[in-house]
Design a protein around this motif. Structure first.
Motif, PDB file in Angstrom:
ATOM      1  N   SER A  80      -3.609   6.268  13.072  1.00 45.14           N
ATOM      2  CA  SER A  80      -3.659   7.450  12.197  1.00 45.14           C
ATOM      3  C   SER A  80      -2.527   8.405  12.529  1.00 45.14           C
ATOM      4  CB  SER A  80      -5.006   8.156  12.340  1.00 45.14           C
ATOM      5  OG  SER A  80      -6.058   7.286  11.977  1.00 45.14           O
TER       6      SER A  80
ATOM      7  N   PRO B 176       1.390  -0.787   5.733  1.00 42.69           N
ATOM      8  CA  PRO B 176       1.014  -2.084   5.142  1.00 42.69           C
ATOM      9  C   PRO B 176       0.152  -2.908   6.095  1.00 42.69           C
ATOM     10  CG  PRO B 176       3.361  -1.657   4.838  1.00 42.69           C
ATOM     11  CD  PRO B 176       2.850  -0.590   5.753  1.00 42.69           C
TER      12      PRO B 176
ATOM     13  N   ASP C 232       0.705   6.914  11.298  1.00 41.54           N
ATOM     14  CA  ASP C 232       0.762   6.970   9.840  1.00 41.54           C
ATOM     15  C   ASP C 232       1.315   8.315   9.370  1.00 41.54           C
ATOM     16  OD1 ASP C 232       0.220   5.802   7.237  1.00 41.54           O
ATOM     17  OD2 ASP C 232      -1.416   7.262   7.088  1.00 41.54           O
TER      18      ASP C 232
ATOM     19  N   ASN D  25       4.540   8.043   7.262  1.00 44.43           N
ATOM     20  CA  ASN D  25       4.245   8.107   5.824  1.00 44.43           C
ATOM     21  C   ASN D  25       3.705   9.450   5.353  1.00 44.43           C
ATOM     22  OD1 ASN D  25       4.815   5.241   5.534  1.00 44.43           O
ATOM     23  ND2 ASN D  25       2.844   4.866   6.523  1.00 44.43           N
TER      24      ASN D  25
ATOM     25  N   GLU E  74      -7.632   3.861   5.278  1.00 45.60           N
ATOM     26  CA  GLU E  74      -7.389   5.245   5.692  1.00 45.60           C
ATOM     27  C   GLU E  74      -5.931   5.536   6.006  1.00 45.60           C
ATOM     28  OE1 GLU E  74     -10.007   6.567   8.706  1.00 45.60           O
ATOM     29  OE2 GLU E  74     -11.801   5.676   7.811  1.00 45.60           O
ATOM     30  N   VAL E  75      -5.062   4.522   5.990  1.00 44.23           N
ATOM     31  CA  VAL E  75      -3.649   4.750   6.297  1.00 44.23           C
ATOM     32  C   VAL E  75      -2.789   4.100   5.227  1.00 44.23           C
ATOM     33  CG1 VAL E  75      -4.066   4.879   8.784  1.00 44.23           C
ATOM     34  CG2 VAL E  75      -3.503   2.678   7.758  1.00 44.23           C
ATOM     35  N   SER E  76      -1.512   4.457   5.240  1.00 45.11           N
ATOM     36  CA  SER E  76      -0.560   3.913   4.256  1.00 45.11           C
ATOM     37  C   SER E  76       0.317   2.821   4.847  1.00 45.11           C
ATOM     38  CB  SER E  76       0.321   5.046   3.717  1.00 45.11           C
ATOM     39  OG  SER E  76      -0.473   6.056   3.121  1.00 45.11           O
TER      40      SER E  76
END
Length: 1099
Positions: free
Chosen positions: A859, A769, A862, A866, A765-767
């Protein structure tokens, strides 16, 4: 003893000394004339010379010198007696005997000899050895001082250094400290190891280099004694990413026990508080001392050895001798005196043990002190037996304390003399006569002498008629039964008829409990089982009911009355199998891990063949949970239960090893786990009991009821005998040590499982890493833990709860979130950061419980790191409208109650006269486009008032501070702010006039104003009229508002703002700084909190 190293010139000195031992770096020498047969003349001459050289003290007969290759200077670091006053010899250590000097030599060989080869420089060697010896001297001194007073000056000095070096809050209490070496690769770093209530710390300043290590106990995954190439004995600390070896302790056994206790207490307090109850002395972590930990270790050993209740507290351990009539002599051992028991354990393991509940004791009397019977006392019990103890130190105080507790026990639980059951015996053949003979000689109550003979009788199998009674005696459930008259009946009345999840689980399992046995094929047996299980669940809601309790209770009911079965169940669940029957069955998992280690130790070939012993442990889990009752024929399994009630969990360990050894060949030839399971199941299903008087009853979960070909059976008596002969050497102390060691691994395994499950949900659900997410999770968890370390528990920030779903096990409150926001958020706004963090927390706290989970935290980050520009602006927008922004917002400059700008007057935006009309059209077209876009939005956000908008602008200004493009950003945001204020004014006037376009909003109409008065886009050059107060009254009829679409479209008009929000952000550098600064930020906050308290106290 060790002495401060000083240089010694050996010229002419070797004539007075004889080298006894030597190595590359050390020489052990003896003074001439000492220990020489027929060397009296030589000894006298050397003694005379000594007297000339040193008139103040006699020369040590033995010494050890440090020999640095290539140097003419030797440093004696251990010798027999003090030598001073000579300009040739400089003594640094004293010792009068060969034994003493050999102890020093052995220590050097084990800890230093192999280490010195790693140094390239001879000066480094000398510096290292001297530093090590000085540290040992300091530790010896502090140990002696610690024995003399409660808080020696040396400890206070160490505490000051600990606080200065590691800068923890005051709540971080130092427990003890040791001199040691920490290995960095092949190089040892001499320094000091500090053990505090929450951390293991090491400090070294060696050869100009400073080294600091801080390891929280909750991060330790393994704590073990091991060896490396250079040293035979080291303590290894394993965390998630590193291994650290510590060695060269003065007393490694003591250090390891203290570390083990600290790690166990801290991990269980913070990670396993589902069922863990701290000892009274350890309830307040800030008050824990080294003495408390040593007492806890002794308490745990005492309770485990005699299998006594957890609440039983040890008061005294005294060396003594007990008269044992069966051997016609006194047996040397130790007396253990606790709240409600007096126990004895012989020095020789298994020779003789005695448990005397104080409620069975009639009197405790002192006898006349004689040379044959020094300091004797007599303890008489109500079954007309007496126990004579002699050689008791401090006898008077011991007897006084025993009598006081005896009086208290009898006052709380009056003794009712009832010996009618002693004569109630059946006539079972040879076993009965053997047991009767034993009762006559060793006693027939809970106070009986427990010797190797009784263990052999138990291994043969207890007679059916005595089984229930002896189970009660061996487990000491008989004491609980007698001490709580009417307790069980009251529990049954309170619990029956109540319906809950536990009772539903019990009802579901009632008819699965020994369905093949006649006793549970009718309602009478089922009802008794229901009452016992329901009453226990009511007594202990932390455990409630767990599967396998029904099978165990069914067997107990076969051999004991209903109330007796209840107290046997209490003994098993709360004393004999601690932490087995709870949500996570931690105790069973710990013992499975211990079992794996025992397999490697006793059955290495099998362990080597089965690469993954966890698969074998999963098979054996039911052996421990049901004491083999579910996988053996019942008439055989009850013999296992006999051994369990006498010897505790040790009996299950050794029987499990015997089962594996008997099937080692089949297991080694098995190709997979399924085949291994079949081999073991077939073997266990065919274990028989030749002495059982009743008909055979199959196992509860037999895999093979009928085989195609006959399978050879094994007699349970033979299997038990083999288990004692081959694997019975494990002591209770060894098992408890292994349990402590593996509990750390099991708890950390659960922590890893929690972490992996949380990350598995969050990663898609997130970008961010995955490796950065792991770092963030560790920071999130550490922030929670730091509050547990140093702050009182707050209602809104509960402790770690392992019974909750994975994602909810760690949650943080607003204060903890603010710390993390300051550490890892890219939106730092100087002094405004804390206010922004509060608003972010309120936005993320959807359910208003004042706690957020890791997923919500990540979240949000993120989006900051991002997200697209529109996502970032949307988040900022939501942070400045309710519920994130409230009327009680902490910003002292907030214009929420007194707006800084009047909405009743138009604002001036400078444009040339020629461009005014074009810009007005452009602005109106932008509003029409945004209105169309808003219609397509799934969920419309509320519009922002002027008060909220000003806070939004303030945050933006704060975010741009110290940015490389700061000036351009300020100019751009000023332009956008002015534009948005005008958009709000246009909307306000449109709202107040009540007008709308004829075609549904295609044209925006403004109030009818004269050209001089319509100054929204007027030129601001001097001489122009800016405003007419008569035309625009102070109070407007409409509200000033702007929408997210207005703000986003306006920001997009400025390239510098677009660049700011779309530039890539590096989270890795933030994470590295956060790991370094997380502790210091917490310490700074706590010091700020303590300052007002200090000021108040000074007033």
């Amino acid at each position: 003893m060790w002495l401060k190293p000083e240089e010694v010139l050996l010229k002419n000195a070797l004539k007075l000394w004889v080298t006894q031992k030597s190595s590359c770096y050390f020489i052990l020498q003896r003074r001439r004339g000492h220990g020489e047969g027929g060397g009296r003349l030589t000894g006298r001459l050397v003694g005379a010379l000594d007297a000339v050289l040193d008139s103040n003290a006699r020369v040590a007969p033995f010494r050890i010198l440090l020999q640095v290759p290539g140097s003419q200077v030797y440093s004696p670091i251990a010798c027999g007696e003090l030598l001073s006053g000579s300009d040739v010899y400089w003594a640094i250590a004293t010792g009068a005997t060969l034994e003493e000097i050999n102890q020093h030599w052995d220590w050097l060989e084990q800890n230093l000899l192999h280490t010195l080869s790693v140094f390239d420089n001879k000066d480094d060697i000398a510096s290292f050895v001297k530093g090590k010896v000085k540290a040992l001297i300091a530790e010896e001194t502090s140990s002696r001082l610690a024995e003399q007073e409660e808080e020696p000056e040396k400890f206070r000095e160490a505490l000051v250094k600990f606080e200065a070096r590691f800068n923890f809050p005051e709540a971080e209490k130092l427990v003890t400290y040791y001199s040691c070496c920490c290995w960095k690769g092949r190089v040892p770093r001499q320094g000091w190891l500090y053990l505090s209530i929450n951390h293991l710390c090491f400090y070294s300043f060696f050869l100009g280099k400073e080294l600091k290590l801080v390891v929280p106990w909750v991060d330790i995954q393994k704590l073990e004694r091991t060896s490396n190439v250079f040293l035979t004995d080291t303590i290894r600390i394993t965390t998630q990413n590193k291994e650290r070896d510590f060695s060269m302790f003065l007393n490694l056994d003591e250090v390891f026990k203290i570390m083990e206790q600290l790690a166990d207490v801290t991990l269980r307090r913070l990670l396993d508080n589902e069922v863990f109850d701290l000892d009274p002395d350890l309830q307040e972590p800030s008050q824990i001392t080294k003495r408390d930990l040593e007492a806890r270790a002794q308490n745990e050993f005492f309770r485990a050895f005699f299998r006594l209740p957890r609440r039983e507290r040890l008061h005294a351990v005294v060396g003594c001798s007990l008269w044992t009539p069966f051997s016609r002599c006194h047996t040397v051992g130790r007396m253990f005196a606790s709240d409600r028991y007096v126990c004895f354990a012989s020095k020789e393991d298994g020779c003789c043990n005695v448990i005397l509940p104080l409620r069975e004791v009639v009197s405790i009397e002192k006898m006349e002190d004689t040379s044959l019977l020094p300091n004797p006392i007599i303890i008489s019990i109500r079954s007309k037996m007496a126990f004579q103890f002699i050689e008791l130190k401090d006898r008077d105080n011991l007897v006084e304390s025993l009598l006081m507790r005896l009086k208290q026990v009898h006052a709380n639980h009056p003794v009712h003399y009832d010996t009618s059951r002693d004569e109630d015996m059946s006539r079972e053949q040879i076993k009965i006569s053997l047991w009767n003979d034993h009762f006559v000689e060793y006693g027939r109550t809970v106070c009986m002498f427990r010797t190797e003979k009784i263990r052999k009788l138990v291994a043969m199998g207890i007679p059916e008629s005595l089984r229930g009674r002896l189970w009660l005696l061996f487990s000491d459930a008989v004491t609980d039964l007698a001490s709580h008259p009417g307790y069980y009946g009251n529990l049954v009345e309170e619990s029956m008829g109540k319906c809950c999840l536990v009772t539903e689980e019990i009802e579901r399992d009632l008819h699965r409990s020994l369905p093949e046995h006649p006793a549970f094929q009718n309602e009478t047996g089922i009802a008794a089982l229901r009452r016992v299980l329901t009453a226990y669940a009511h007594r202990n809601p932390k455990i409630g009911y767990c599967q396998s309790m029904n099978i165990l209770t069914s067997v107990l009911l076969l051999y004991a009355k209903e109330e007796e079965a209840f107290w046997l169940l209490v003994a098993v669940c709360e004393r004999m199998l601690p932490d087995y029957f709870n949500h996570r069955v931690i105790g069973a998992q710990v013992d499975q891990s211990v079992f794996e280690e025992l397999i490697k130790e006793h059955l290495p070939e099998l362990a080597e063949h089965m690469n993954d012993l966890s698969a074998l442990a999963s098979i054996s889990l039911s052996w421990f949970l049901t004491l083999f009752l579910s996988i053996m024929p019942l008439e055989s399994a009850v013999s296992v239960v006999d051994c369990f009630f006498y010897d505790g969990i040790k009996a299950i360990f050794q029987l499990g090893l015997a089962v594996l050894e008997a099937n080692a060949q089949g297991l080694c030839s098995s190709k997979d786990d399924g085949q291994a399971l079949m081999v073991l199941s077939r073997f266990l299903d065919h274990i028989k009991n030749e002495d059982s008087p009743g008909p055979p009853v199959g196992s509860h979960h037999a895999f093979f009821s009928d085989d195609q070909e006959p399978y050879p059976g094994t007699d349970i008596a033979d299997l038990i005998r083999d288990s004692y002969e081959k694997f019975g050497d494990q002591s209770v102390e060894q098992i408890e040590h292994l349990r402590c060691k593996h509990r750390i691994r099991v708890l950390q395994g659960h922590e890893d499982t929690t972490k992996q499950n949380v990350l598995r949900v969050v990663i898609p659900e997130v970008s961010i890493p995955p490796e950065d997410l792991e770092e963030l999770y560790d920071l999130f968890k550490r922030e929670h833990m730091m509050s547990c370390y140093w702050e009182q528990p707050r209602p809104m920030a509960p402790r770690h709860d392992p019974s909750r779903p994975y994602a909810e096990q760690y949650r943080i409150d607003a204060r903890q979130f603010a710390h993390l926001f300051q550490l890892v958020s890219p939106w730092t706004c100087g002094a405004h950061t804390e206010i922004l963090a509060e608003r972010t927390f309120r936005l993320l706290d959807d359910n208003m419980d004042h706690l957020i989970e890791f997923k919500a935290f990540v979240s949000c980050l993120d989006v900051m790191y991002n997200g697209e520009m529109n996502e970032k602006i949307k988040l900022l927008y939501r942070l400045h409208i309710p519920p994130a922004l409230t009327e009680n917002d902490r910003d002292s400059q907030s214009p929420l109650k007194n707006p800084l700008l009047s909405t009743s007057r138009p604002l001036v935006f400078g444009k040339s006269n020629g461009d005014a009309a074009d810009y007005q059209k452009q602005l109106k077209q932008m509003i029409k486009d945004l209105a169309k876009e808003k219609d397509q939005t799934d969920k419309e956000l509320p519009k922002m008032s002027q008060r909220e908008f000003i806070q939004f602008c303030k945050t933006l200004y704060s975010m741009f501070h110290e940015d490389p493009e700061e000036n351009d950003l300020y100019q751009a945001i000023a332009t956008v702010t002015t534009l948005l204020l005008q958009i709000g004014e246009v909307g306000q006037r449109g709202s107040s006039s009540g007008s709308c376009s004829q075609d549904g909003g295609e044209e925006l109409r403004a109030p009818a104003l004269s050209p001089e008065q319509d100054l929204v886009f007027a030129d601001t050059s001097p001489g122009k009229i800016v405003q007419d107060s008569q035309t625009f009254p102070e109070e407007a009829e409409g509200d000033w508002t702007v929408s997210l679409e207005h703000i986003l479209a306006s920001l997009l008009t400025e390239q510098s703002l677009v660049n700011f929000f779309e530039k890539p952000l590096d989270i890795k550098s933030k994470l590295e700084n956060a790991k370094i600064n997380q502790y210091s930020l917490k310490t700074l906050e706590m010091s700020r909190q303590s300052q007002p308290e200090l000021k108040l106290s000074s007033l």
